[in-house]
Scaffold this active site. Structure first.
Site, short mmCIF file in Angstrom:
data_model
loop_
_atom_site.label_atom_id
_atom_site.label_comp_id
_atom_site.label_asym_id
_atom_site.label_seq_id
_atom_site.Cartn_x
_atom_site.Cartn_y
_atom_site.Cartn_z
N HIS A 501 0.79 -1.21 0.00
CA HIS A 501 -0.03 -0.01 0.07
C HIS A 501 0.82 1.19 0.03
O HIS A 501 0.42 2.23 0.59
CB HIS A 501 -1.01 0.00 1.06
CG HIS A 501 -1.92 -1.34 1.20
ND1 HIS A 501 -3.26 -1.46 0.69
CD2 HIS A 501 -1.56 -2.43 1.58
CE1 HIS A 501 -3.52 -2.46 0.83
NE2 HIS A 501 -2.60 -3.09 1.53
N HIS A 505 -1.79 3.23 -4.73
CA HIS A 505 -2.07 1.73 -4.90
C HIS A 505 -3.52 1.55 -4.97
O HIS A 505 -4.24 2.60 -4.78
CB HIS A 505 -1.42 1.20 -3.63
CG HIS A 505 -2.05 1.84 -2.16
ND1 HIS A 505 -1.71 2.77 -1.92
CD2 HIS A 505 -3.18 1.42 -1.43
CE1 HIS A 505 -2.13 3.10 -0.65
NE2 HIS A 505 -3.14 2.28 -0.48
N ASP A 507 -6.57 -0.91 -3.20
CA ASP A 507 -7.10 -1.95 -2.31
C ASP A 507 -8.07 -2.60 -2.88
O ASP A 507 -9.00 -2.40 -3.64
CB ASP A 507 -7.88 -1.32 -1.28
CG ASP A 507 -6.61 -0.37 -0.20
OD1 ASP A 507 -5.57 -0.41 -0.48
OD2 ASP A 507 -7.24 0.37 0.51
N HIS A 511 -8.69 -6.76 1.12
CA HIS A 511 -7.94 -6.23 2.07
C HIS A 511 -8.73 -6.35 3.29
O HIS A 511 -8.29 -6.38 4.66
CB HIS A 511 -7.97 -4.77 1.53
CG HIS A 511 -6.98 -3.71 2.46
ND1 HIS A 511 -6.01 -4.23 3.01
CD2 HIS A 511 -7.13 -2.48 2.64
CE1 HIS A 511 -5.43 -3.56 3.81
NE2 HIS A 511 -6.14 -2.27 3.55
N GLU A 629 -5.74 4.66 -3.63
CA GLU A 629 -5.53 5.63 -2.62
C GLU A 629 -4.21 6.35 -2.87
O GLU A 629 -3.47 5.63 -3.62
CB GLU A 629 -5.35 4.83 -1.32
CG GLU A 629 -6.66 4.45 -0.83
CD GLU A 629 -6.63 3.60 0.30
OE1 GLU A 629 -7.53 3.56 1.31
OE2 GLU A 629 -5.50 2.73 0.61
#
Length: 667
Positions: A501, A505, A507, A511, A629
């Site tokens: 992360h 990146h 998710d 996760h 993110e």
């Protein structure tokens, strides 16, 4: 749940109620818009508290920007009037054109002077000049006056930074500079048809009284020593120049260029108008020997009359929000999409209907833009800049007795109601129809969904152990050179060590969902396609449901939040900031329920730091919605983009670093 048919019926009844209350019972449009908005929301089944809040949020979101534009533009126009700058522009152009073509000169005067001022302000500002020219040349007041009001009206409805046009620019996510350029291309021939050409034909057919009481009041109006033509023209065109420079820089310069960032700042509408006003304090103020007290008085005096305009604009924004929150906007969009109607024709038609109903071009433009924007967002090939022009053209059609401008023209020209209908009303209708025709013609050359020449912009945070932030407690980032040609080795070889992360990146559901898909199983569809970047103010940390619904995100399949992290450059700072903006669970639920397929944020987590439970992740990932993110959104602004974000294909893991690129969507 109320059906689309019922919602559309309620919307039609609301418009009919607007017509009756404003045109028949002469109730003020501000009061009518509030009353009808609340009634529509209640009839559509919205909770009572939600109706009020929706209207309030709509007013606030509109006036938060438009009020500043109105105030700055009005003060600039006042300085032009008091200094004689507007008169200098007019007399110079008349000298260039000659008295035989003075009606053409007046059209250009209205077009230029009308850029920073309201129609009524520009009209009252220049009508003494019209009276003077009519007396000196012996021409009909109609032949000279109609070109003036045509030029002012076209600019008022189509050309930013006029408030209604600027609001439409924001609603459609159009580019300001391109909109100005297209508006000039469409507006000049439109003003020529409705102004000098129509006035030459109609003036012999209109016999005005020989005595005009209002004209007599302006007979002695001789301006003081006037500024030069060059400085007057530069002052009035400065905000337009700055905004056009911004659009040019966005096309010509790299996204990371400091010059482009500076031009984007200076060319934003508020800053551009502020710069022009500050320049005017010098060019039209101190250079003309006005004292500080006089300049302060001018600024104070001109703001009072804008109150009514601001209230109507705000109420129009509140009506828009209720239309959207009640589902009427979506119902209209569903019907329009099913009928495959052209968004340009739809925008013009809706604006024209509201204009005839309310008599206000401002209300027509702001309300219709809110209705048509969701349709345009879901319709391939809809140019947002041309939608602004089509909406503006429709908002000018068929001015009649419920329009304050109708009575302004009638009284100043000393015409009867039938004469005003034959001149002013016909001229406005020519503007509306010709404006649409020229916009449709322009669409043959600039139409399309995504600009082929629009550059792809990298919105990936650079991975650098010295500068890239790492979430507190996550694996540290280490980069090493096993071999380095700079140190004499025959080749260069690196090794990377970092968490899944790190930096930008994605998710995957795995996760936080026990049986969720791993990163290599995430489908490509959600990761590629149209996305909307939403600008969240620096003061906001929690993007909750209330904050989310202050923004135009609906009908967007991919939503990226540009927050305080971007404004403060946190994705380029190794310091971990706990107070980053996050997506609250209630907002995540709304996004998931609305069918959003991807959510992105500009810091290394979408979850509140220290949250007792990862509810935001559980809600989104539980619906199979991947979360991007750590985006670096500094190179782009709020608006609609094509997005490509692809993670490393790592088997069986919950996330991976990704590369993200975006391209502005538009004409």
């Amino acid at each position: 749940m109320i059906s689309n048919t019922q919602l559309l019926l309620y919307a039609l009844l609301a418009v009919a109620l607007l017509i009756v209350l404003i045109a028949r019972f002469k109730v003020h449009p501000f009061v009518v818009l509030i009353s009808v908005s609340l009634a529509l929301g209640i009839a559509a089944g919205m909770p009572l508290g939600t109706v009020v809040k929706a209207f309030q949020d709509g007013v606030g979101s509109v006036l938060g920007f438009i009020a500043v534009v109105v105030a700055l533009g009005t003060m600039l126009g006042k300085l032009m009037a008091e200094s004689g700058g507007a008169t200098r522009i007019a007399t110079t152009l008349i000298a260039l054109f000659g008295e035989r073509r003075v009606h053409w000169a007046i059209m250009f005067v209205g077009f230029i002077v009308g850029i920073p001022v309201f129609f009524q302000v520009g009209f009252v500002l220049l009508i003494p000049l019209v009276f003077t020219i009519a007396r000196r040349t012996g021409m009909s007041l109609v032949k000279i006056g109609i070109p003036l009001v045509a030029g002012l009206s076209v600019v008022h409805g189509m050309v930013p930074p006029h408030p209604a046009a600027m609001l439409a620019v924001g609603t459609y996510h159009a580019d300001v500079g391109r909109t100005i350029g297209y508006a000039i291309l469409v507006g000049l021939p439109t003003a020529a048809l409705a102004g000098p050409l129509f006035a030459t034909w109609v003036s012999p057919r209109i016999a005005l009284p020989t005595e005009n009481p209002i004209e007599a009041q302006f007979a002695a109006g001789v301006p003081r020593e006037m500024p030069s033509f060059g400085i007057s023209l530069l002052t009035v065109l400065l905000p337009v120049i700055l905004m056009v420079c911004t659009s040019t820089a966005d096309l010509m310069l790299d996204a990371a260029s400091p010059l482009r960032s500076a031009l984007d700042f200076v060319g934003s509408p508020i800053v551009a108008l502020l710069v022009a006003l500050l320049f005017a304090f010098w060019s039209l103020g101190y250079r003309q020997h006005f004292t500080r007290d006089q300049l302060l008085k001018f600024a104070n005096d001109c703001l009072g009359p804008t109150a009514t305009i601001l209230l109507i604009i705000g109420a129009g924004g509140g009506f828009n929000r209720v239309l959207l929150e009640s589902g009427v906007g979506k119902a209209i969009a569903d019907v329009a999409l099913g009928s495959h109607a052209s968004p340009l024709l739809l925008a013009w038609s809706v604006a024209a209907l509201i204009r005839v109903a309310t008599g206000s071009a401002t209300v027509a433009m702001t309300t219709s833009a809110g209705i048509v924007a969701p349709i345009a967002a879901a319709t391939p090939g809809a140019s947002p800049e041309l939608l602004v022009l089509a909406t503006g053209a429709g908002s000018l059609v068929l001015s009649h007795v419920n329009d304050s401008g109708f009575w302004l023209i009638k009284e100043f020209f000393n015409m009867t109601v039938p004469q005003t209908l034959k001149t002013w009303t016909v001229a406005e209708t020519i503007i509306g129809v010709a404006g649409l025709a020229f916009t449709l013609l322009l669409s043959l050359f600039v139409g399309g969904c995504a600009r082929p020449d629009a550059p792809w912009v990298d919105v990936t945070a650079t991975l650098d152990p010295a500068r890239t932030p790492v979430y507190e407690g996550d694996a540290p980032m280490k980069f090493e050179f096993l071999k380095d040609m700079r140190k004499g080795d025959k080749f260069t070889l690196s090794v990377y060590s970092m968490g899944a992360h790190s930096g930008t990146h994605i998710d995957a559901p795995m996760h936080f969902v026990a049986d969720g898909a791993s990163i290599d199983q995430v489908a490509l569809g959600p990761l590629i396609g149209p996305a909307r970047v939403i600008e969240i103010p620096d003061s906001v940390q929690a993007i909750d449901a209330a904050e989310l619904n202050r923004h135009d995100w609906k009908n967007a399949k991919r939503v990226l939040f540009r927050t305080r992290s971007t404004l403060r450059g946190w994705m380029d700072s190794s310091t971990f900031h706990r107070d980053f903006a996050y997506v609250a669970p209630d907002a995540a639920q709304i996004l998931a329920d609305a069918g959003v397929v991807l959510v992105g944020v500009d810091y290394i987590s979408a979850e509140q730091f220290g949250a007792p439970a990862p509810r935001t992740h559980q809600i989104l990932l539980g619906r199979g919605i991947p979360i991007v993110e750590g985006l670096d959104l500094r190179p782009i602004q709020a608006g609609d983009y094509d997005l490509v974000v692809l993670p490393l294909k790592v088997r069986g893991h919950e996330g991976a670093p990704a590369r993200a690129i975006a391209r502005k969507r538009g004409s």
